[in-house]
Design a protein around this motif. Structure first.
Motif, PDB file in Angstrom:
ATOM      1  N   GLY A 232       0.823  -1.206   0.000  1.00 20.13           N
ATOM      2  CA  GLY A 232       0.000   0.000   0.000  1.00 20.13           C
ATOM      3  C   GLY A 232       0.852   1.248   0.000  1.00 20.13           C
ATOM      4  N   THR A 233       0.385   2.273  -0.712  1.00 18.48           N
ATOM      5  CA  THR A 233       1.129   3.531  -0.789  1.00 18.48           C
ATOM      6  C   THR A 233       0.560   4.607   0.128  1.00 18.48           C
ATOM      7  N   VAL A 234      -0.570   4.339   0.777  1.00 21.69           N
ATOM      8  CA  VAL A 234      -1.144   5.264   1.757  1.00 21.69           C
ATOM      9  C   VAL A 234      -1.333   4.505   3.062  1.00 21.69           C
ATOM     10  N   PRO A 235      -1.167   5.161   4.219  1.00 21.33           N
ATOM     11  CA  PRO A 235      -1.209   4.451   5.496  1.00 21.33           C
ATOM     12  C   PRO A 235      -2.571   3.876   5.846  1.00 21.33           C
ATOM     13  N   ASP A 236      -3.637   4.329   5.195  1.00 23.45           N
ATOM     14  CA  ASP A 236      -4.980   3.923   5.605  1.00 23.45           C
ATOM     15  C   ASP A 236      -5.490   2.676   4.891  1.00 23.45           C
ATOM     16  N   VAL A 237      -4.832   2.257   3.835  1.00 21.59           N
ATOM     17  CA  VAL A 237      -5.250   1.070   3.072  1.00 21.59           C
ATOM     18  C   VAL A 237      -4.043   0.153   2.905  1.00 21.59           C
ATOM     19  N   SER A 238      -4.206  -1.092   3.299  1.00 21.71           N
ATOM     20  CA  SER A 238      -3.103  -2.047   3.201  1.00 21.71           C
ATOM     21  C   SER A 238      -3.553  -3.286   2.447  1.00 21.71           C
ATOM     22  N   TYR A 239      -2.553  -4.037   1.958  1.00 25.78           N
ATOM     23  CA  TYR A 239      -2.828  -5.207   1.142  1.00 25.78           C
ATOM     24  C   TYR A 239      -2.027  -6.407   1.632  1.00 25.78           C
ATOM     25  N   SER A 240      -2.495  -7.574   1.247  1.00 29.47           N
ATOM     26  CA  SER A 240      -1.768  -8.819   1.468  1.00 29.47           C
ATOM     27  C   SER A 240      -2.041  -9.736   0.293  1.00 29.47           C
ATOM     28  N   ALA A 241      -1.021 -10.420  -0.170  1.00 26.07           N
ATOM     29  CA  ALA A 241      -1.259 -11.472  -1.154  1.00 26.07           C
ATOM     30  C   ALA A 241      -2.109 -12.555  -0.502  1.00 26.07           C
ATOM     31  N   VAL A 242      -3.054 -13.074  -1.254  1.00 27.71           N
ATOM     32  CA  VAL A 242      -3.896 -14.156  -0.744  1.00 27.71           C
ATOM     33  C   VAL A 242      -3.033 -15.388  -0.511  1.00 27.71           C
ATOM     34  N   MET A 243      -3.164 -15.967   0.664  1.00 23.77           N
ATOM     35  CA  MET A 243      -2.404 -17.176   0.981  1.00 23.77           C
ATOM     36  C   MET A 243      -3.123 -18.388   0.397  1.00 23.77           C
ATOM     37  N   GLY A 244      -2.633 -18.845  -0.737  1.00 25.76           N
ATOM     38  CA  GLY A 244      -3.210 -20.004  -1.401  1.00 25.76           C
ATOM     39  C   GLY A 244      -2.294 -21.204  -1.326  1.00 25.76           C
ATOM     40  N   ALA A 245      -2.437 -22.084  -2.303  1.00 27.11           N
ATOM     41  CA  ALA A 245      -1.687 -23.335  -2.294  1.00 27.11           C
ATOM     42  C   ALA A 245      -0.185 -23.110  -2.382  1.00 27.11           C
ATOM     43  N   ALA A 246       0.254 -22.129  -3.186  1.00 27.29           N
ATOM     44  CA  ALA A 246       1.693 -21.887  -3.341  1.00 27.29           C
ATOM     45  C   ALA A 246       2.308 -21.404  -2.031  1.00 27.29           C
ATOM     46  N   ALA A 247       1.608 -20.481  -1.342  1.00 28.79           N
ATOM     47  CA  ALA A 247       2.123 -19.983  -0.066  1.00 28.79           C
ATOM     48  C   ALA A 247       2.134 -21.085   0.984  1.00 28.79           C
ATOM     49  N   LEU A 248       1.118 -21.932   0.959  1.00 29.04           N
ATOM     50  CA  LEU A 248       1.063 -23.015   1.929  1.00 29.04           C
ATOM     51  C   LEU A 248       2.183 -24.019   1.697  1.00 29.04           C
ATOM     52  N   GLU A 249       2.490 -24.308   0.442  1.00 27.33           N
ATOM     53  CA  GLU A 249       3.598 -25.209   0.139  1.00 27.33           C
ATOM     54  C   GLU A 249       4.929 -24.591   0.569  1.00 27.33           C
ATOM     55  N   LEU A 250       5.063 -23.285   0.387  1.00 28.54           N
ATOM     56  CA  LEU A 250       6.269 -22.584   0.830  1.00 28.54           C
ATOM     57  C   LEU A 250       6.427 -22.711   2.348  1.00 28.54           C
ATOM     58  N   TYR A 251       5.328 -22.528   3.052  1.00 27.76           N
ATOM     59  CA  TYR A 251       5.353 -22.670   4.519  1.00 27.76           C
ATOM     60  C   TYR A 251       5.742 -24.089   4.923  1.00 27.76           C
ATOM     61  N   ARG A 252       5.206 -25.069   4.232  1.00 29.31           N
ATOM     62  CA  ARG A 252       5.530 -26.452   4.568  1.00 29.31           C
ATOM     63  C   ARG A 252       7.007 -26.751   4.386  1.00 29.31           C
ATOM     64  N   ARG A 253       7.598 -26.172   3.334  1.00 30.80           N
ATOM     65  CA  ARG A 253       9.036 -26.345   3.121  1.00 30.80           C
ATOM     66  C   ARG A 253       9.825 -25.720   4.258  1.00 30.80           C
ATOM     67  N   ALA A 254       9.440 -24.517   4.639  1.00 30.12           N
ATOM     68  CA  ALA A 254      10.160 -23.820   5.706  1.00 30.12           C
ATOM     69  C   ALA A 254       9.967 -24.504   7.056  1.00 30.12           C
TER      70      ALA A 254
END
Length: 256
Positions: A232-254
């Motif tokens: 986010g480029t303004v302090p009042d609105v923020s973003y996050s990538a959706v945690m899907g299968a790729a993120a979950l697999e990354l977590y499992r590796r770590a």
């Protein structure tokens, strides 16, 4: 002739049963009162406040370059793992892992749970190849900066479970460190899908330094501040990538 014992009126029986239940609840409340949250203790949705120094905020910490003297630039949090040594943050926060240290529970210039150096980084190939905002989440292993081999960070402060696949409008709590603050800020609000791969939240004052902040849904990690526009480029609105299968697999590796 059979003599029957007179029965009590139903209303009297209900009254006595209610009195017994009330007495039991009163006794239980007296025993557990210290652990019960006060009504109205939490701020309204969409309001940012200084986070209390509690068990949850102890698992969240600031990232520093080299040491606490240089100022903190991002946020990370401890997540559960087999080795009990994994943190989660935004991928764009780990550009220089060799000099990055993590201070869980950092507050007012103090690192009550010590400093932890990054020993390994896990990012999606889509981030490494082109800094894809949909892959702006990373996990890293950490070890005590003082070289002690008998401690793991999760043993010290605990860790958040990871919960991918959240509904589009899930309510989350964001805990993070703006670079201008020496204590974490906290804000809860309902989220919405900015796109099929990006989630957004309206919370004021989440300025630079909050990248990597955990988005907690029911006490579990459901994302990190980052992704679209670097979070986010303004302090009042923020973003996050959706945690899907790729993120979950990354977590499992770590998490091993």
């Amino acid at each position: 002739m059979i003599t029957r014992t007179p029965t009590r009126p139903a209303g009297r029986r209900r009254a006595r049963r209610a009195a017994r239940i009330l007495l039991a609840l009163t006794s239980m409340t007296a025993l557990l009162g210290l652990d019960l949250p006060e009504a109205g203790a939490l701020p309204p949705l969409g309001v940012t406040v200084r986070a209390d120094a509690d068990a949850a905020s102890a698992r969240v910490g600031a990232l520093f370059a080299g040491g606490t003297d240089g100022g903190h630039f991002c946020t990370a949090s401890v997540v559960r793992s087999a080795g009990r040594d994994v943190i989660a943050t935004a991928a764009h926060c780990l550009g220089s892992p060799d000099t990055t240290v993590f201070a869980p529970g950092y507050r007012d210039g103090e690192a009550p749970y010590g400093l932890w150096r990054v020993t390994g980084v896990f990012t999606d190939p889509a981030w490494a190849e082109g800094e894809d905002p949909d892959a702006d989440i990373a996990f890293a292993t950490v070890a005590p900066e003082d070289g002690a081999r008998t401690r793991n960070v999760e043993n010290v402060v605990g860790g958040f479970p990871v919960a991918a696949g959240q509904p589009a409008d899930v309510t989350v709590t964001v805990v993070g460190y703006p670079s201008s603050e020496e204590a974490p800020l906290r804000c809860s609000n309902a989220t919405g899908l900015f796109s099929s791969t990006q989630r957004r939240i309206d919370c004021p004052d989440l300025s630079g330094g909050t990248s990597g902040s955990p988005w907690l849904a029911g006490g579990a990690l459901a994302g990190v501040l980052g992704g679209h526009e670097g979070g986010g480029t303004v302090p009042d609105v923020s973003y996050s990538a959706v945690m899907g299968a790729a993120a979950l697999e990354l977590y499992r590796r770590a998490a091993g």
